[in-house]
Write a protein that holds these residues in place. Structure first.
Motif, PDB file in Angstrom:
ATOM      1  N   LYS A 135       0.848  -1.188   0.000  1.00  0.00           N
ATOM      2  CA  LYS A 135       0.000   0.000   0.000  1.00  0.00           C
ATOM      3  C   LYS A 135       0.887   1.242   0.000  1.00  0.00           C
ATOM      4  CE  LYS A 135      -3.542   2.763   0.393  1.00  0.00           C
ATOM      5  NZ  LYS A 135      -4.555   2.807   1.455  1.00  0.00           N
ATOM      6  N   LEU A 136       0.601   2.181  -0.905  1.00  0.00           N
ATOM      7  CA  LEU A 136       1.291   3.464  -0.960  1.00  0.00           C
ATOM      8  C   LEU A 136       0.286   4.581  -0.714  1.00  0.00           C
ATOM      9  CD1 LEU A 136       3.624   3.055  -4.099  1.00  0.00           C
ATOM     10  CD2 LEU A 136       4.186   2.666  -1.685  1.00  0.00           C
ATOM     11  N   TYR A 137       0.713   5.572   0.039  1.00  0.00           N
ATOM     12  CA  TYR A 137      -0.149   6.698   0.385  1.00  0.00           C
ATOM     13  C   TYR A 137       0.315   8.002  -0.255  1.00  0.00           C
ATOM     14  CZ  TYR A 137      -1.817   3.525   4.034  1.00  0.00           C
ATOM     15  OH  TYR A 137      -2.351   2.461   4.703  1.00  0.00           O
ATOM     16  N   THR A 138       1.304   7.921  -1.124  1.00  0.00           N
ATOM     17  CA  THR A 138       1.983   9.122  -1.613  1.00  0.00           C
ATOM     18  C   THR A 138       1.109  10.003  -2.495  1.00  0.00           C
ATOM     19  OG1 THR A 138       2.902   7.717  -3.376  1.00  0.00           O
ATOM     20  CG2 THR A 138       4.304   8.159  -1.468  1.00  0.00           C
ATOM     21  N   GLY A 139      -0.018   9.484  -2.996  1.00  0.00           N
ATOM     22  CA  GLY A 139      -0.907  10.299  -3.807  1.00  0.00           C
ATOM     23  C   GLY A 139      -2.083  10.870  -3.044  1.00  0.00           C
ATOM     24  N   HIS A 140      -2.047  10.729  -1.715  1.00  0.00           N
ATOM     25  CA  HIS A 140      -3.066  11.298  -0.831  1.00  0.00           C
ATOM     26  C   HIS A 140      -2.751  12.782  -0.658  1.00  0.00           C
ATOM     27  CE1 HIS A 140      -5.601  12.015   2.618  1.00  0.00           C
ATOM     28  NE2 HIS A 140      -5.908  10.735   2.760  1.00  0.00           N
ATOM     29  N   THR A 141      -3.725  13.631  -0.818  1.00  0.00           N
ATOM     30  CA  THR A 141      -3.465  15.074  -0.772  1.00  0.00           C
ATOM     31  C   THR A 141      -2.861  15.514   0.559  1.00  0.00           C
ATOM     32  OG1 THR A 141      -5.766  15.446  -0.125  1.00  0.00           O
ATOM     33  CG2 THR A 141      -5.222  15.677  -2.462  1.00  0.00           C
ATOM     34  N   GLN A 142      -3.192  14.815   1.640  1.00  0.00           N
ATOM     35  CA  GLN A 142      -2.661  15.207   2.946  1.00  0.00           C
ATOM     36  C   GLN A 142      -1.295  14.594   3.238  1.00  0.00           C
ATOM     37  OE1 GLN A 142      -6.015  14.257   5.556  1.00  0.00           O
ATOM     38  NE2 GLN A 142      -6.367  16.457   5.727  1.00  0.00           N
ATOM     39  N   PHE A 143      -0.919  13.589   2.456  1.00  0.00           N
ATOM     40  CA  PHE A 143       0.375  12.941   2.670  1.00  0.00           C
ATOM     41  C   PHE A 143       1.368  13.272   1.563  1.00  0.00           C
ATOM     42  CE2 PHE A 143      -2.175   9.221   4.723  1.00  0.00           C
ATOM     43  CZ  PHE A 143      -2.476  10.046   5.807  1.00  0.00           C
ATOM     44  N   TYR A 144       0.913  13.945   0.552  1.00  0.00           N
ATOM     45  CA  TYR A 144       1.722  14.237  -0.631  1.00  0.00           C
ATOM     46  C   TYR A 144       2.844  15.229  -0.293  1.00  0.00           C
ATOM     47  CZ  TYR A 144       2.727  16.016  -5.364  1.00  0.00           C
ATOM     48  OH  TYR A 144       3.331  16.396  -6.535  1.00  0.00           O
ATOM     49  N   ASP A 145       4.092  14.866  -0.640  1.00  0.00           N
ATOM     50  CA  ASP A 145       5.198  15.799  -0.404  1.00  0.00           C
ATOM     51  C   ASP A 145       6.236  15.795  -1.518  1.00  0.00           C
ATOM     52  OD1 ASP A 145       6.369  13.378   0.076  1.00  0.00           O
ATOM     53  OD2 ASP A 145       6.900  13.781   2.162  1.00  0.00           O
ATOM     54  N   GLU A 146       6.007  15.004  -2.571  1.00  0.00           N
ATOM     55  CA  GLU A 146       6.863  15.040  -3.747  1.00  0.00           C
ATOM     56  C   GLU A 146       6.102  14.422  -4.919  1.00  0.00           C
ATOM     57  OE1 GLU A 146      10.385  12.816  -3.040  1.00  0.00           O
ATOM     58  OE2 GLU A 146       9.369  10.897  -2.880  1.00  0.00           O
ATOM     59  N   PRO A 147       6.482  14.717  -6.161  1.00  0.00           N
ATOM     60  CA  PRO A 147       5.757  14.175  -7.311  1.00  0.00           C
ATOM     61  C   PRO A 147       5.699  12.655  -7.288  1.00  0.00           C
ATOM     62  CG  PRO A 147       7.259  15.913  -8.002  1.00  0.00           C
ATOM     63  CD  PRO A 147       7.573  15.630  -6.561  1.00  0.00           C
ATOM     64  N   LEU A 148       4.633  12.101  -7.806  1.00  0.00           N
ATOM     65  CA  LEU A 148       4.476  10.655  -7.824  1.00  0.00           C
ATOM     66  C   LEU A 148       5.543   9.978  -8.672  1.00  0.00           C
ATOM     67  CD1 LEU A 148       0.598  10.328  -8.177  1.00  0.00           C
ATOM     68  CD2 LEU A 148       1.979  10.593  -6.114  1.00  0.00           C
ATOM     69  N   ASP A 149       6.066  10.708  -9.652  1.00  0.00           N
ATOM     70  CA  ASP A 149       7.114  10.151 -10.505  1.00  0.00           C
ATOM     71  C   ASP A 149       8.506  10.592 -10.078  1.00  0.00           C
ATOM     72  OD1 ASP A 149       6.482  12.769 -11.238  1.00  0.00           O
ATOM     73  OD2 ASP A 149       7.102  12.478 -13.319  1.00  0.00           O
ATOM     74  N   ALA A 150       8.663  10.945  -8.808  1.00  0.00           N
ATOM     75  CA  ALA A 150       9.983  11.313  -8.287  1.00  0.00           C
ATOM     76  C   ALA A 150      10.939  10.126  -8.423  1.00  0.00           C
ATOM     77  CB  ALA A 150       9.873  11.740  -6.828  1.00  0.00           C
ATOM     78  N   PRO A 151      12.200  10.381  -8.812  1.00  0.00           N
ATOM     79  CA  PRO A 151      13.165   9.287  -9.025  1.00  0.00           C
ATOM     80  C   PRO A 151      13.353   8.369  -7.823  1.00  0.00           C
ATOM     81  CG  PRO A 151      14.004  11.336  -9.934  1.00  0.00           C
ATOM     82  CD  PRO A 151      12.756  11.685  -9.177  1.00  0.00           C
ATOM     83  N   ALA A 152      13.150   8.897  -6.608  1.00  0.00           N
ATOM     84  CA  ALA A 152      13.385   8.099  -5.405  1.00  0.00           C
ATOM     85  C   ALA A 152      12.483   6.866  -5.321  1.00  0.00           C
ATOM     86  CB  ALA A 152      13.195   8.961  -4.158  1.00  0.00           C
ATOM     87  N   MET A 153      11.333   6.886  -6.025  1.00  0.00           N
ATOM     88  CA  MET A 153      10.420   5.749  -5.969  1.00  0.00           C
ATOM     89  C   MET A 153      10.595   4.796  -7.137  1.00  0.00           C
ATOM     90  SD  MET A 153       8.628   5.615  -3.220  1.00  0.00           S
ATOM     91  CE  MET A 153       7.247   4.558  -3.675  1.00  0.00           C
TER      92      MET A 153
END
Length: 344
Positions: A135-153
């Motif tokens: 489960k990933l939460y990175t696209g949640h507006t309240q948890f979002y802190d970098e682009p979804l296509d950031a190289p780190a992922m």
């Protein structure tokens, strides 16, 4: 926009406490028969194993054969604003332990923290222990802190694509659709389930066409039907009931790409009795199966009723979808996603 969060047992909101008292003894919903087909609840959270023991009897009565449990951070389980990096490992292990304690009842999904430098190694470890997705939460507006296509992922996406590990990824699609598309374009074989219809159910006339476009463009993309807990659930049911044709057409056309889920968040909250879980699951099923149904939480007097609707008695219009369609949404589609034939 309401958050997909849950307060911990020691942090129950005043509204929840009052709601439990106000509605005590009123959880009396439609008891007419549900479809007699296998049903997998494809989206749930669980704080502790002891809480799952409270959920299970209600789930069984509501016809749930097994439940996909996603691990979560303290942000989701305890409503802790700065808790994105906390409890991820602990809860992933708790979900794995629960799956072993209740064989055949739980489909375990781990979670990882995007800022953790060891996230890929930890993910591989969870897979070795038996998780069937992440489960990933990175696209949640309240948890979002970098682009979804950031190289780190990238290392995570590449690994999941390689081993065919499904991602249940909370993405507010209307807000982050360009970033989301770039990930799916780069990893075309990545299996992704986006919950809450991509957070597009509140504005179906505007946002469901976008979800349909994505389904047409990406054959390994799925959406789950969960709304969220309490007020979000009631609001979602109201929107569906006010737009029956739009939702019926969407679910019918995309019946091979929708997965049933509830997202009630299983915790020690005293409001969440076995009877409460049963009623909420039944409401989620009734929305699909029936033309009309009743749900106590939407009625006047409930702290979670959607005020603008003035739904005095908690009566909702449902979709009345046929059994053949629901067989796919309830079980077949998720089972297809979970298959990892030929995975390395």
């Amino acid at each position: 926009f309401l958050a997909w969060r849950e307060r911990g047992p020691a942090e129950e909101s005043t509204a929840a406490a009052q709601g439990s008292e106000t509605l005590k003894g009123k959880i009396k919903d439609d008891s007419s028969p549900l479809l007699d087909i296998p049903v997998i609840n494809g989206h749930e959270h669980m704080y502790k194993i002891e809480h799952f023991k409270k959920y299970l009897p209600g789930a069984n009565k509501a016809g749930i054969d097994k439940t996909l449990i996603v691990a979560s951070s303290a942000a989701t389980l305890l409503g802790k604003d700065d808790g994105l990096g906390e409890l991820n490992e602990w809860n992933s292990q708790e979900v794995l332990k629960a799956a072993k304690e209740f064989p055949g009842k739980i489909i375990p999904f781990c979670t990882i923290y995007s800022k953790d430098p060891d996230k890929l190694d930890k993910l591989k470890g969870y897979v070795a222990e038996g998780v069937q997705g992440v489960k990933l939460y990175t696209g949640h507006t309240q948890f979002y802190d970098e682009p979804l296509d950031a190289p780190a992922m990238d290392e995570v996406y590449a690994y999941c694509e390689e081993v065919q590990l499904p991602i249940l990824w909370h993405v507010s699609v209307p807000k982050y659709v360009d970033e989301f598309r770039r990930v799916l374009d780069k990893y075309p074989k990545l299996k992704v389930i986006v919950p809450h219809l991509g957070v597009g159910f509140f504005r179906p006339q505007k946002d469901l066409p976008l979800m349909a476009e994505l389904l047409d463009d990406y054959p390994n993309l799925y959406f789950d039907s969960s709304f969220g807990t309490r007020a979000i659930l009631v609001h979602g049911l109201e929107v569906v009931g006010q737009n029956v044709k739009v939702f019926r057409d969407f679910f019918t056309k995309h019946q091979d790409r929708i997965i049933f889920g509830t997202d009630m968040v299983i915790t020690g909250n005293s409001e969440k009795t076995s009877e409460w879980f049963e009623a909420c699951i039944r409401a989620c099923r009734d929305m699909f199966e029936k033309d009309q149904y009743h749900f106590f939480m939407g009625a006047t007097g409930s702290p979670y009723a959607h005020a603008p609707s003035k739904n005095t008695h908690g009566e909702f219009a449902g979709l009345g979808l046929p059994k053949a369609v629901m067989k796919k949404i309830y079980a077949d589609n998720l089972e297809k996603v979970l298959k990892r034939d030929g995975a390395k």
